[in-house]
Design a protein around this motif. Structure first.
Motif, mmCIF file in Angstrom:
data_model
loop_
_atom_site.group_PDB
_atom_site.id
_atom_site.type_symbol
_atom_site.label_atom_id
_atom_site.label_comp_id
_atom_site.label_asym_id
_atom_site.label_seq_id
_atom_site.Cartn_x
_atom_site.Cartn_y
_atom_site.Cartn_z
ATOM 1 N N UNK A 162 0.918 -1.268 0.037
ATOM 2 C CA UNK A 162 0.009 0.080 0.016
ATOM 3 C C UNK A 162 0.842 1.284 0.168
ATOM 4 N N UNK A 163 1.895 1.476 0.924
ATOM 5 C CA UNK A 163 2.752 2.263 1.069
ATOM 6 C C UNK A 163 3.451 2.442 -0.277
ATOM 7 N N UNK A 164 4.227 1.539 -0.918
ATOM 8 C CA UNK A 164 5.101 1.816 -1.968
ATOM 9 C C UNK A 164 4.610 1.754 -3.097
ATOM 10 N N UNK A 165 3.627 0.887 -3.158
ATOM 11 C CA UNK A 165 3.239 0.840 -4.770
ATOM 12 C C UNK A 165 1.325 1.072 -4.944
ATOM 13 N N UNK A 166 1.061 1.636 -3.718
ATOM 14 C CA UNK A 166 -0.431 2.196 -3.800
ATOM 15 C C UNK A 166 -1.352 1.287 -4.007
ATOM 16 N N UNK A 167 -1.137 -0.025 -3.347
ATOM 17 C CA UNK A 167 -2.236 -1.175 -3.316
ATOM 18 C C UNK A 167 -3.433 -0.682 -2.813
ATOM 19 N N UNK A 168 -4.589 -1.072 -3.344
ATOM 20 C CA UNK A 168 -5.804 -0.422 -3.165
ATOM 21 C C UNK A 168 -6.966 -1.489 -3.101
ATOM 22 N N UNK A 169 -6.741 -2.778 -2.937
ATOM 23 C CA UNK A 169 -7.673 -3.688 -2.888
ATOM 24 C C UNK A 169 -8.026 -4.169 -1.684
ATOM 25 N N UNK A 170 -9.113 -4.616 -1.356
ATOM 26 C CA UNK A 170 -9.542 -5.295 -0.004
ATOM 27 C C UNK A 170 -8.982 -4.715 1.166
ATOM 28 N N UNK A 171 -9.171 -2.924 1.127
ATOM 29 C CA UNK A 171 -8.186 -2.414 2.127
ATOM 30 C C UNK A 171 -8.931 -2.808 3.632
ATOM 31 N N UNK A 172 -10.490 -2.887 3.271
ATOM 32 C CA UNK A 172 -11.116 -3.069 4.693
ATOM 33 C C UNK A 172 -10.790 -4.347 5.421
ATOM 34 N N UNK A 173 -10.815 -5.406 4.630
ATOM 35 C CA UNK A 173 -10.320 -6.623 4.957
ATOM 36 C C UNK A 173 -8.934 -6.576 5.544
ATOM 37 N N UNK A 174 -7.999 -6.028 4.887
ATOM 38 C CA UNK A 174 -6.657 -5.922 5.448
ATOM 39 C C UNK A 174 -6.436 -5.133 6.654
ATOM 40 N N UNK A 175 -7.113 -4.184 6.860
ATOM 41 C CA UNK A 175 -7.188 -3.384 7.977
ATOM 42 C C UNK A 175 -7.662 -4.061 9.149
ATOM 43 N N UNK A 176 -8.700 -5.045 8.960
ATOM 44 C CA UNK A 176 -9.383 -5.767 9.996
ATOM 45 C C UNK A 176 -8.368 -7.116 10.198
ATOM 46 N N UNK A 177 -7.719 -7.469 9.243
ATOM 47 C CA UNK A 177 -6.622 -8.722 9.396
ATOM 48 C C UNK A 177 -5.547 -8.080 10.315
ATOM 49 N N UNK A 178 -5.081 -6.958 9.933
ATOM 50 C CA UNK A 178 -3.782 -6.504 10.717
ATOM 51 C C UNK A 178 -4.397 -6.194 12.242
ATOM 52 N N UNK A 179 -5.514 -5.826 12.632
ATOM 53 C CA UNK A 179 -5.785 -5.525 13.963
ATOM 54 C C UNK A 179 -5.923 -6.939 14.601
ATOM 55 N N UNK A 180 -6.415 -7.848 14.011
ATOM 56 C CA UNK A 180 -6.722 -9.112 14.090
ATOM 57 C C UNK A 180 -5.336 -9.848 14.679
ATOM 58 N N UNK A 181 -4.437 -9.676 13.793
ATOM 59 C CA UNK A 181 -3.102 -10.276 14.043
ATOM 60 C C UNK A 181 -2.481 -9.580 15.275
ATOM 61 N N UNK A 182 -2.208 -8.230 15.106
ATOM 62 C CA UNK A 182 -1.881 -7.642 16.487
ATOM 63 C C UNK A 182 -2.341 -7.988 17.784
ATOM 64 N N UNK A 183 -3.759 -8.137 17.685
ATOM 65 C CA UNK A 183 -4.520 -8.496 18.997
ATOM 66 C C UNK A 183 -3.870 -9.786 19.376
ATOM 67 N N UNK A 184 -3.619 -11.036 18.609
ATOM 68 C CA UNK A 184 -3.254 -12.205 18.669
ATOM 69 C C UNK A 184 -1.662 -11.938 19.420
#
Length: 245
Positions: A30-52
């Protein structure tokens, strides 16, 4: 495989670090290449992983600390040295992201958070099951602070941000220490005095043991994974526009 460890803890920590590497790679895209697909999923995924990851860190701390208390072998120097090690790594992360990224400097990322949590854990350990109440307080305060804006960077560690603040990795004490406390509370119930109520022989399996090994070396994996991922993106795509040389 190291002795005197609970393999199930190492296994789930290993799974967590694998998922965190995946999550951080998506952040890099996202930061380097502007990837913008399924951003909601990846945001939730990041919170889930960090919580674990943070939950397991709380469990691990409580087990380790409990064993030392019960055996009358408590040495605060060990925890202070661990804090200094994590603090040194976190400062290095801040310096590198400030120097080499055009935006998104990491001021209080997950390593900063874990460094502080290791000290806070010593303070909150004595509250045992009451930590579940404190966990709710930290989580609730995090929701409250999320809407607050003060024009100072000195409250970032608490979860209060200045206007238009942007960072690639942010884990303030409120609410994330609440997750850490939940892990400590879980440990207090299922690993009372640092002793497991169960035996998980399955994690001695050859495949599982490899994940356990990764779980025993999460800090090393965390330190090296981003240089490897970013190096790969540099070689394949260039991405120099986001790097301050």
């Amino acid at each position: 495989m190291q002795k005197n460890r609970y393999l199930e803890i190492d296994f789930f920590r290993g799974i967590a670090i694998i998922l965190m590497v995946i999550s951080n790679f998506v952040t890099d895209l996202k930061y380097f290449l502007g990837y913008s697909e399924n951003l909601l999923f990846w945001s939730i995924f990041a919170l889930y992983v960090a919580s674990i990851f943070i939950f397991i860190s709380g469990v691990s701390f409580n087990i380790s600390f409990s064993k030392k208390v019960v055996s009358n072998n408590l040495n605060y120097k060990h925890y202070f040295i661990r804090f200094l090690k994590l603090f040194a790594v976190s400062v290095l992360i801040t310096i590198i992201t400030s120097r080499f990224l055009t935006s998104g400097t990491i001021y209080f990322g997950i390593i900063h958070f874990l460094a502080i949590s290791g000290l806070l854990g010593i303070i909150f350990y004595r509250f045992e099951k009451i930590n579940l109440v404190f966990a709710i307080i930290f989580l609730s305060a995090g929701l409250l602070f999320r809407g607050m804006v003060l024009e100072t960077p000195y409250l970032l560690s608490l979860g209060i941000m200045p206007t238009n603040f942007y960072t690639l990795d942010y884990f303030p004490i409120f609410p994330w220490f609440g997750i850490y406390l939940l892990g400590m509370g879980f440990s207090e119930k299922y690993y009372k005095n640092g002793v497991s109520k169960y035996s998980f022989e399955i994690f001695k399996n050859k495949i599982f043991s490899k994940v356990c090994y990764m779980g025993q070396h999460t800090l090393f994996i965390y330190i090296i994974h981003q240089p490897i991922l970013v190096g790969f993106l540099i070689l394949k795509y260039g991405i120099f526009s986001k790097i301050a040389l």
